[in-house]
Design a protein around this motif. Sequence first.
Motif, PDB file in Angstrom:
ATOM      1  N   ASN A 191       4.015  32.618 -18.452  1.00  0.00           N
ATOM      2  CA  ASN A 191       2.814  31.787 -18.449  1.00  0.00           C
ATOM      3  C   ASN A 191       2.666  31.026 -19.754  1.00  0.00           C
ATOM      4  O   ASN A 191       2.275  29.863 -19.769  1.00  0.00           O
ATOM      5  N   LYS A 229       4.964  28.193 -19.823  1.00  0.00           N
ATOM      6  CA  LYS A 229       4.444  27.123 -18.968  1.00  0.00           C
ATOM      7  C   LYS A 229       3.525  26.207 -19.759  1.00  0.00           C
ATOM      8  O   LYS A 229       3.606  24.975 -19.665  1.00  0.00           O
ATOM      9  N   TYR A 230       2.665  26.793 -20.594  1.00  0.00           N
ATOM     10  CA  TYR A 230       1.731  25.989 -21.376  1.00  0.00           C
ATOM     11  C   TYR A 230       2.451  25.190 -22.458  1.00  0.00           C
ATOM     12  O   TYR A 230       2.083  24.048 -22.754  1.00  0.00           O
ATOM     13  N   GLU A 276       3.965  22.271 -20.635  1.00  0.00           N
ATOM     14  CA  GLU A 276       2.931  21.307 -20.262  1.00  0.00           C
ATOM     15  C   GLU A 276       2.501  20.482 -21.478  1.00  0.00           C
ATOM     16  O   GLU A 276       2.306  19.264 -21.386  1.00  0.00           O
TER      17      GLU A 276
END
Length: 289
Positions: free
Chosen positions: A3, A6-7, A10
Amino acid sequence: MANIQKYFEEFHEKIKLEYEDNDTLREKRDILIDKLKKNMPEDAPSFSTFNQGSYAMFTGIKPLDGGQYDIDVGLWFNMSKEDYPDPLVPKQWVYDALKDHTHDVRIKHPCVTVTYKEDGEPAYHVDLTVYAADNPDKKVYLARGKKYSSEENKYWEESNPKELINRIQNHLNDENDRAQFRRVIRYLKRWKDIKFNNVDKKPSGIGLTVAALDYFSPKYTYDAFTNTSYPDDLQAVTDFVQALINAFKWVYSEEEEKWVSRLIVNLPVSPYTDLFEKMTNKPVVLVEL
């Protein structure tokens, strides 16, 4: 950890500048090159062009609000510096060929800069750097100096821009490692823009990029359930920053007349410049990204 990754990715997509998708920058570059070829003096030597800077190294980021998009173009002249002892002569050719293209064309110390405005404010600029590439010693030289520079500040500086670009483009053998290498450089460049927003002497993008050649190591997280490794940008950027901090050395500053602790990163090609030599000793929080 997935997770968090993922950030990071992004965030990277938000700051990454895809030059090949930026039609405006490419169009301005191509128009300038075409105009140069048409307007150069008849007795000027021939030249070729190549992309340099973050465009060529795939490490560009979008500017902060109010910042300018830019692209760097190398002008590879088939001439010897011995034929033009004054480096302002070929830079003047470039200036004269482009001076009426916009309202802001300037000869700067390392290049000739053409700035474009939108709504009255600078929005884009193209830096054109002049090189003498056909010398008896087989070396390449960069034209430095501007109109009112003192004689000691007008000179030909040995340079090797294409080799530098090649080393950075092809650093690391694995494409996933190279992708993380570029992401981490972009993270640090964005940190630099924010942390040094109102500081005159700031780390350069090329300084952080070259530092990554020595101090960056790819990092992955292993998932035992899927028997797969995933990029771990958090660990990669943390280790990179720690490696930079560990590399600080005590050097004597003539400007400040005292010993200071700072990072030394030299270009891996001519002229082997210390890319952090002009950094201020003002404290900055290095680990707050």
